[in-house]
Design an enzyme around this catalytic site. Structure first.
Site, PDB file in Angstrom:
ATOM      1  N   SER A 114       0.831  -1.191   0.000  1.00 39.05           N
ATOM      2  CA  SER A 114       0.000   0.000   0.000  1.00 39.05           C
ATOM      3  C   SER A 114       0.875   1.255   0.000  1.00 39.05           C
ATOM      4  CB  SER A 114      -0.932  -0.077   1.214  1.00 39.05           C
ATOM      5  OG  SER A 114      -1.941   0.878   1.159  1.00 39.05           O
ATOM      6  N   HIS A 139      -2.349  -1.089  -4.362  1.00 42.51           N
ATOM      7  CA  HIS A 139      -3.798  -1.066  -4.564  1.00 42.51           C
ATOM      8  C   HIS A 139      -4.290   0.373  -4.447  1.00 42.51           C
ATOM      9  CE1 HIS A 139      -4.456  -1.940   0.052  1.00 42.51           C
ATOM     10  NE2 HIS A 139      -3.790  -0.834  -0.165  1.00 42.51           N
TER      11      HIS A 139
END
Length: 213
Positions: A114, A139
């Site tokens: 992330s 993501h």
């Protein structure tokens, strides 16, 4: 708060940080003790471990600025083992990495997921590394809000704005087209160390210090 969702491990604080080892140094002036992270800082090493939040971001930013003041021409080494976290906190670290004069060399130790993956990619070109068994995950940001419909709409627009901004940042550091970044970050996208090299998040997989030379 809008944040990059961290992986499942981020539900817990990083393990083992309740007790921080101390290091004793001998010198002509006697003994001096350091906590292990302060000792690493003397070697220009910053270690981000655990979720990215305001507290950890403030520490990393302060250390980056301190090391720049100590020697603006010597590289800073930024080790990352993080499941991700707050976008705004992470962007504070990112902007400071770009702001300081020294090159910031990044190294993934364990995982960079992330926001951790974005910070890994944000290191100086040619100086971004992964250890062999590291995992990288990218993501899109996640946000949740309850309230009036008009407020929900405002927060939804903010999430979409941040997603677009983060996609452009990742594209600028990886060399991937923004359209591909948007597609690849639509869901959790896990990569091995070798795959992260191919994607442009890091420049090289290293198994020893000699490999980074």
């Amino acid at each position: 708060m809008i944040h990059y969702p961290a992986t499942a491990q981020s539900q817990f604080e990083a393990q083992g940080l309740g007790y921080i080892p101390m290091v004793i140094e001998q010198s002509g002036r006697g003994e001096r003790s350091y906590d292990i992270y302060s000792r690493l800082l003397k070697e220009r090493i910053i270690f981000l471990v655990g979720p990215v939040n305001d507290a950890t971001a403030n520490l990393v930013v302060a250390q980056l600025l301190f090391l720049e003041a100590e020697n603006p021409d010597k590289d800073i080494y930024f080790y990352i083992n993080s499941p991700g976290g707050s976008v705004t906190a992470g962007m504070g670290i990112y902007d400071t990495m770009q702001f300081v004069k020294p090159d910031v060399s990044t190294l993934c130790v364990g995982q960079a997921a992330s926001m951790g993956a974005l910070l890994l990619a944000a290191g100086a070109q040619g100086k971004r590394f992964c250890l062999p068994n590291s995992r990288v995950m990218i993501h899109q940001p996640l946000g949740g809000f309850q309230g009036q419909a008009s407020d929900i709409e405002i927060h939804a627009k903010e999430i979409l704005f941040l997603r677009e901004k983060l996609n452009h940042i990742l594209a600028s550091h990886t060399g991937q087209p923004v359209e591909k970044i948007a597609l690849d970050t639509d869901r959790d996208n896990f990569m091995s160390a070798e795959q992260s090299v191919a994607y442009g998040i890091v420049d090289k997989v290293i198994a020893s210090r000699a490999d980074a030379a």
